[in-house]
Design a protein around this motif. Sequence first.
Motif, PDB file in Angstrom:
ATOM      1  N   VAL A  53       0.037   6.548  17.302  1.00  0.00           N
ATOM      2  CA  VAL A  53      -0.162   6.761  15.869  1.00  0.00           C
ATOM      3  C   VAL A  53      -0.214   5.424  15.145  1.00  0.00           C
ATOM      4  O   VAL A  53       0.188   4.401  15.694  1.00  0.00           O
ATOM      5  N   ASN A  54      -0.699   5.460  13.920  1.00  0.00           N
ATOM      6  CA  ASN A  54      -0.827   4.238  13.127  1.00  0.00           C
ATOM      7  C   ASN A  54      -0.064   4.346  11.823  1.00  0.00           C
ATOM      8  O   ASN A  54      -0.128   5.372  11.136  1.00  0.00           O
ATOM      9  N   VAL A  55       0.680   3.287  11.491  1.00  0.00           N
ATOM     10  CA  VAL A  55       1.281   3.174  10.168  1.00  0.00           C
ATOM     11  C   VAL A  55       0.196   2.590   9.266  1.00  0.00           C
ATOM     12  O   VAL A  55      -0.191   1.435   9.423  1.00  0.00           O
ATOM     13  N   VAL A  56      -0.318   3.394   8.323  1.00  0.00           N
ATOM     14  CA  VAL A  56      -1.438   2.944   7.517  1.00  0.00           C
ATOM     15  C   VAL A  56      -1.011   2.367   6.173  1.00  0.00           C
ATOM     16  O   VAL A  56      -1.732   1.561   5.578  1.00  0.00           O
ATOM     17  N   ILE A  57       0.142   2.784   5.688  1.00  0.00           N
ATOM     18  CA  ILE A  57       0.642   2.229   4.434  1.00  0.00           C
ATOM     19  C   ILE A  57       2.137   2.481   4.332  1.00  0.00           C
ATOM     20  O   ILE A  57       2.670   3.408   4.969  1.00  0.00           O
ATOM     21  N   ILE A  58       2.822   1.650   3.575  1.00  0.00           N
ATOM     22  CA  ILE A  58       4.263   1.802   3.369  1.00  0.00           C
ATOM     23  C   ILE A  58       4.521   1.868   1.870  1.00  0.00           C
ATOM     24  O   ILE A  58       4.008   1.059   1.101  1.00  0.00           O
TER      25      ILE A  58
ATOM     26  N   LYS B 107       2.874   0.096  -3.081  1.00  0.00           N
ATOM     27  CA  LYS B 107       2.288   0.453  -1.786  1.00  0.00           C
ATOM     28  C   LYS B 107       1.910  -0.829  -1.059  1.00  0.00           C
ATOM     29  O   LYS B 107       1.283  -1.711  -1.633  1.00  0.00           O
ATOM     30  N   VAL B 108       2.300  -0.905   0.193  1.00  0.00           N
ATOM     31  CA  VAL B 108       2.132  -2.136   0.963  1.00  0.00           C
ATOM     32  C   VAL B 108       1.316  -1.844   2.216  1.00  0.00           C
ATOM     33  O   VAL B 108       1.575  -0.872   2.929  1.00  0.00           O
ATOM     34  N   LEU B 109       0.302  -2.696   2.487  1.00  0.00           N
ATOM     35  CA  LEU B 109      -0.408  -2.600   3.761  1.00  0.00           C
ATOM     36  C   LEU B 109       0.461  -3.252   4.832  1.00  0.00           C
ATOM     37  O   LEU B 109       0.854  -4.408   4.690  1.00  0.00           O
ATOM     38  N   PRO B 110       0.794  -2.517   5.886  1.00  0.00           N
ATOM     39  CA  PRO B 110       1.726  -3.055   6.884  1.00  0.00           C
ATOM     40  C   PRO B 110       1.133  -4.179   7.717  1.00  0.00           C
ATOM     41  O   PRO B 110      -0.040  -4.165   8.066  1.00  0.00           O
ATOM     42  N   THR B 111       1.969  -5.162   8.015  1.00  0.00           N
ATOM     43  CA  THR B 111       1.602  -6.228   8.946  1.00  0.00           C
ATOM     44  C   THR B 111       2.653  -6.249  10.047  1.00  0.00           C
ATOM     45  O   THR B 111       3.724  -5.661   9.916  1.00  0.00           O
ATOM     46  N   ALA B 112       2.344  -6.930  11.130  1.00  0.00           N
ATOM     47  CA  ALA B 112       3.264  -6.968  12.268  1.00  0.00           C
ATOM     48  C   ALA B 112       4.624  -7.527  11.872  1.00  0.00           C
ATOM     49  O   ALA B 112       5.655  -7.133  12.421  1.00  0.00           O
ATOM     50  N   ASN B 113       4.645  -8.440  10.910  1.00  0.00           N
ATOM     51  CA  ASN B 113       5.893  -9.099  10.523  1.00  0.00           C
ATOM     52  C   ASN B 113       6.569  -8.477   9.301  1.00  0.00           C
ATOM     53  O   ASN B 113       7.525  -9.034   8.769  1.00  0.00           O
ATOM     54  N   TYR B 114       6.073  -7.313   8.866  1.00  0.00           N
ATOM     55  CA  TYR B 114       6.682  -6.645   7.717  1.00  0.00           C
ATOM     56  C   TYR B 114       8.123  -6.249   8.055  1.00  0.00           C
ATOM     57  O   TYR B 114       8.383  -5.571   9.039  1.00  0.00           O
ATOM     58  N   LYS B 115       9.067  -6.669   7.230  1.00  0.00           N
ATOM     59  CA  LYS B 115      10.480  -6.370   7.470  1.00  0.00           C
ATOM     60  C   LYS B 115      10.858  -5.064   6.784  1.00  0.00           C
ATOM     61  O   LYS B 115      10.676  -4.895   5.579  1.00  0.00           O
ATOM     62  N   ILE B 116      11.372  -4.150   7.558  1.00  0.00           N
ATOM     63  CA  ILE B 116      11.672  -2.807   7.075  1.00  0.00           C
ATOM     64  C   ILE B 116      12.984  -2.788   6.295  1.00  0.00           C
ATOM     65  O   ILE B 116      13.985  -3.350   6.728  1.00  0.00           O
ATOM     66  N   GLU B 117      12.950  -2.110   5.134  1.00  0.00           N
ATOM     67  CA  GLU B 117      14.134  -1.977   4.300  1.00  0.00           C
ATOM     68  C   GLU B 117      14.511  -0.512   4.135  1.00  0.00           C
ATOM     69  O   GLU B 117      13.670   0.381   4.296  1.00  0.00           O
ATOM     70  N   GLU B 118      15.764  -0.279   3.813  1.00  0.00           N
ATOM     71  CA  GLU B 118      16.233   1.080   3.579  1.00  0.00           C
ATOM     72  C   GLU B 118      15.451   1.699   2.422  1.00  0.00           C
ATOM     73  O   GLU B 118      15.209   1.057   1.398  1.00  0.00           O
ATOM     74  N   GLY B 119      15.013   2.948   2.591  1.00  0.00           N
ATOM     75  CA  GLY B 119      14.244   3.625   1.557  1.00  0.00           C
ATOM     76  C   GLY B 119      12.745   3.509   1.708  1.00  0.00           C
ATOM     77  O   GLY B 119      11.996   4.203   1.010  1.00  0.00           O
TER      78      GLY B 119
END
Length: 236
Positions: free
Chosen positions: A173-178, A204-216
């Motif tokens: 699957v693909n993460v297309v947006i956050i 809304k954020v376009l995901p990149t490999a280095n995107y750091k995930i935050e709570e929420g």
Amino acid sequence: MRQFAVIGLGRFGFKVAEVLAKKGASVIAIDRRQDLIEKISDFVTKAIQIDSANEEALIASGIKEVDVAIISIGENIESSILTTALVKNIGINEIISRACTSLHAQILKMVGATRVIFPEEDMGVRVANSVLSPGILEYMELGADYTLAEIEAKKEWIGSTINVWDVKNNFGVNVVIIKRKIVETVEKAEEAKETEEAKEKEIKVLPTANYKIEEGDVFIILGDKKDIERFEKKWK
């Protein structure tokens, strides 16, 4: 003179590229099938056989120079969404993307499409004319068997980067947006006094490999229904 890129050379995309070229426009035609590239090469400025979901290959095609990108990929919904996001990321301001369903259209707009169409074969001529001379078109909605899911970031993900989970290779699957909620401070006039107020805003954020995930964080994930279900079960 405006320059165009047509990505996806099925019956619709081929007709768009052909009509644009015959009207004197500069056209880059892109498709993964070599036979379609050979067929269109006599009409367009440049015809290139690549996978449009490959960012490096897309940049190398010269697409950065175009004014308008027309993404006419058919029922490969995953590829059309990823290509739209990549084209937006490359910096193309006007992006016309073909959709198969209303849900598909919504996500195309979220990742960067400035206009979404629902064409049949004969609409290729109308769309080509519309980008040369602006107009309003109506389109037919088609069907497709894909699932779009919103999943809130799990506690295991917090603080890590997207590439750690590699959902494309591990789950298909693909993460297309956050979607992320942020709190911003705004100034407010109240009884001749300046005050500050905290206001929650969704970005809304376009995901990149280095995107750091935050709570929420909320992930919008696209894929085959079975793969989405398998992914969801992993984190229950």
